[in-house]
Motif scaffolding. Structure first.
Motif, PDB file in Angstrom:
ATOM      1  N   THR A  50       8.938   3.879   7.859  1.00 57.31           N
ATOM      2  CA  THR A  50       8.445   2.667   8.517  1.00 57.31           C
ATOM      3  C   THR A  50       9.065   1.454   7.854  1.00 57.31           C
ATOM      4  O   THR A  50       9.153   1.382   6.630  1.00 57.31           O
ATOM      5  CB  THR A  50       6.907   2.567   8.415  1.00 57.31           C
ATOM      6  OG1 THR A  50       6.329   3.689   9.059  1.00 57.31           O
ATOM      7  CG2 THR A  50       6.399   1.292   9.069  1.00 57.31           C
ATOM      8  N   ILE A  51       9.493   0.514   8.673  1.00 55.47           N
ATOM      9  CA  ILE A  51       9.977  -0.766   8.162  1.00 55.47           C
ATOM     10  C   ILE A  51       9.152  -1.859   8.821  1.00 55.47           C
ATOM     11  O   ILE A  51       8.873  -1.798  10.012  1.00 55.47           O
ATOM     12  CB  ILE A  51      11.493  -0.940   8.384  1.00 55.47           C
ATOM     13  CG1 ILE A  51      11.994  -2.138   7.608  1.00 55.47           C
ATOM     14  CG2 ILE A  51      11.852  -1.017   9.832  1.00 55.47           C
ATOM     15  CD1 ILE A  51      13.459  -2.101   7.279  1.00 55.47           C
ATOM     16  N   GLN A  76       6.799   4.685  16.936  1.00 54.80           N
ATOM     17  CA  GLN A  76       6.319   3.467  17.576  1.00 54.80           C
ATOM     18  C   GLN A  76       7.061   2.270  17.022  1.00 54.80           C
ATOM     19  O   GLN A  76       7.599   2.314  15.921  1.00 54.80           O
ATOM     20  CB  GLN A  76       4.817   3.300  17.390  1.00 54.80           C
ATOM     21  CG  GLN A  76       4.368   3.190  15.958  1.00 54.80           C
ATOM     22  CD  GLN A  76       2.858   3.098  15.843  1.00 54.80           C
ATOM     23  OE1 GLN A  76       2.133   3.279  16.804  1.00 54.80           O
ATOM     24  NE2 GLN A  76       2.381   2.798  14.665  1.00 54.80           N
ATOM     25  N   SER A  77       7.081   1.205  17.827  1.00 54.97           N
ATOM     26  CA  SER A  77       7.787   0.009  17.421  1.00 54.97           C
ATOM     27  C   SER A  77       7.187  -1.191  18.135  1.00 54.97           C
ATOM     28  O   SER A  77       6.763  -1.081  19.282  1.00 54.97           O
ATOM     29  CB  SER A  77       9.273   0.148  17.772  1.00 54.97           C
ATOM     30  OG  SER A  77      10.005  -0.955  17.298  1.00 54.97           O
ATOM     31  N   THR A  86       8.694  -0.795  12.863  1.00 48.93           N
ATOM     32  CA  THR A  86       9.233   0.395  13.511  1.00 48.93           C
ATOM     33  C   THR A  86       8.929   1.602  12.641  1.00 48.93           C
ATOM     34  O   THR A  86       9.185   1.587  11.440  1.00 48.93           O
ATOM     35  CB  THR A  86      10.757   0.279  13.719  1.00 48.93           C
ATOM     36  OG1 THR A  86      11.028  -0.859  14.530  1.00 48.93           O
ATOM     37  CG2 THR A  86      11.314   1.524  14.390  1.00 48.93           C
ATOM     38  N   THR A  87       8.356   2.628  13.264  1.00 52.55           N
ATOM     39  CA  THR A  87       8.075   3.890  12.579  1.00 52.55           C
ATOM     40  C   THR A  87       8.828   5.005  13.278  1.00 52.55           C
ATOM     41  O   THR A  87       8.747   5.145  14.498  1.00 52.55           O
ATOM     42  CB  THR A  87       6.570   4.213  12.597  1.00 52.55           C
ATOM     43  OG1 THR A  87       5.871   3.175  11.896  1.00 52.55           O
ATOM     44  CG2 THR A  87       6.278   5.555  11.934  1.00 52.55           C
ATOM     45  N   SER A  88       9.567   5.788  12.512  1.00 52.22           N
ATOM     46  CA  SER A  88      10.253   6.953  13.069  1.00 52.22           C
ATOM     47  C   SER A  88       9.684   8.211  12.416  1.00 52.22           C
ATOM     48  O   SER A  88       9.149   8.168  11.310  1.00 52.22           O
ATOM     49  CB  SER A  88      11.765   6.854  12.846  1.00 52.22           C
ATOM     50  OG  SER A  88      12.060   6.876  11.466  1.00 52.22           O
ATOM     51  N   ASP A  99      16.404   4.214   6.906  1.00 55.64           N
ATOM     52  CA  ASP A  99      15.346   3.352   7.415  1.00 55.64           C
ATOM     53  C   ASP A  99      15.313   3.420   8.940  1.00 55.64           C
ATOM     54  O   ASP A  99      16.327   3.661   9.583  1.00 55.64           O
ATOM     55  CB  ASP A  99      15.568   1.901   6.989  1.00 55.64           C
ATOM     56  CG  ASP A  99      15.218   1.666   5.534  1.00 55.64           C
ATOM     57  OD1 ASP A  99      14.401   2.423   4.991  1.00 55.64           O
ATOM     58  OD2 ASP A  99      15.779   0.724   4.940  1.00 55.64           O
ATOM     59  N   ALA A 100      14.157   3.161   9.490  1.00 57.22           N
ATOM     60  CA  ALA A 100      13.971   3.132  10.936  1.00 57.22           C
ATOM     61  C   ALA A 100      14.432   1.771  11.446  1.00 57.22           C
ATOM     62  O   ALA A 100      13.644   0.855  11.610  1.00 57.22           O
ATOM     63  CB  ALA A 100      12.504   3.362  11.280  1.00 57.22           C
TER      64      ALA A 100
END
Length: 197
Positions: A50-51, A76-77, A86-88, A99-100
C-alpha cells in the motif's frame, strides 16, 4: 500404481507445508525498501503493498506499507486530490517487493479543496469510477468528498449500506459544486471513512 500414490502423497505434503513469504516494512517518509520478509501466519494467503500520499497546499507526504494479508485482500485505489492511496495484492512468495504505483488512465474526476469542488484530478491504475459523497462532521458540519476510486471501493460502500456515497463511470461525471469546509475537516472525514471501511 503404488509409485503414483507415493508421488501424489509426497506432493500433498510439500504443498501443505509451504507457507507464503511476504516482504514486511512500513515507512511514513516515502517508499519502504522491503528488504525484510517473513513467513506469513496461517490464514494469510496474499501479500499486500500500500502506498498513501497526502498533499495539502505546497506540503506533500508519502508513506508505504508491505506485509501479509490477514483477511482476503482486495485491490483498491482512490485519489481525492489531497489524499491518494493504492493497495495491491499478490499470491506468490515475496511478490510485494514493488510499490503499488499505478499509471494514469486518462479519466478525470472532480475533487474538493477548502473552497471549491471544481478542481480535477487524473485517475490512475484501477481507478475507473468517480465518487461523490457527503459526510457529517462534529458540531453539525458536513463535508463533500469527490475524486477517483476503484470499483472495489464503490462495491464495499454499497454492501455496507452507505447512502451518502455515489459512484459513476463517466469522465467528470461527479459534478462540480462549491464548498466552504476547511481542508482539515475534509482530510479527517475522508481518512476516517476509508480506514473504517
Amino acid at each position: 500404481m503404488d509409485l503414483q500414490l507415493s508421488v501424489f502423497l509426497l506432493f500433498i505434503l510439500f504443498t501443505a507445508g509451504h507457507s507464503l513469504q511476504c516482504y514486511v516494512c512500513s515507512s511514513l517518509t516515502g517508499s519502504c525498501a522491503g528488504e525484510t520478509f517473513i513467513t506469513c501466519p496461517d490464514g494469510s494467503s496474499q501479500c499486500t503493498s500500500t502506498i498513501l500520499g497526502v498533499q495539502v497546499g505546497g506540503i506533500s507526504s508519502t508513506g508505504s506499507t508491505k506485509g501479509c494479508a490477514a483477511t482476503a485482500c482486495v485491490p483498491q485505489s482512490y485519489n481525492v486530490g489531497i489524499i491518494r492511496s493504492t493497495t495491491s495484492c499478490c499470491t506468490a512468495d515475496k511478490c510485494n517487493l514493488a510499490d503499488a504505483e499505478p499509471v494514469a488512465t486518462g479519466k478525470s474526476c472532480y475533487y474538493c479543496d477548502s473552497k471549491t469542488c471544481s478542481n480535477t484530478v487524473k485517475c490512475s491504475g484501477i481507478e475507473d469510477r468517480c465518487i461523490n459523497g457527503t459526510g457529517n462532521l462534529a458540531f453539525g458540519l458536513s463535508t463533500v468528498v469527490k475524486g477517483c476510486v476503484s470499483k472495489s471501493i464503490c462495491d464495499a460502500a454499497s454492501a455496507s449500506g452507505v447512502k451518502t456515497l455515489t459512484c459513476c463511470e463517466g469522465d467528470l461525471c461527479n459534478g462540480a459544486q462549491s464548498v466552504t469546509q476547511s481542508v482539515l475537516f475534509l482530510c479527517c472525514s475522508l481518512l476516517s471513512y476509508f480506514m473504517m471501511h
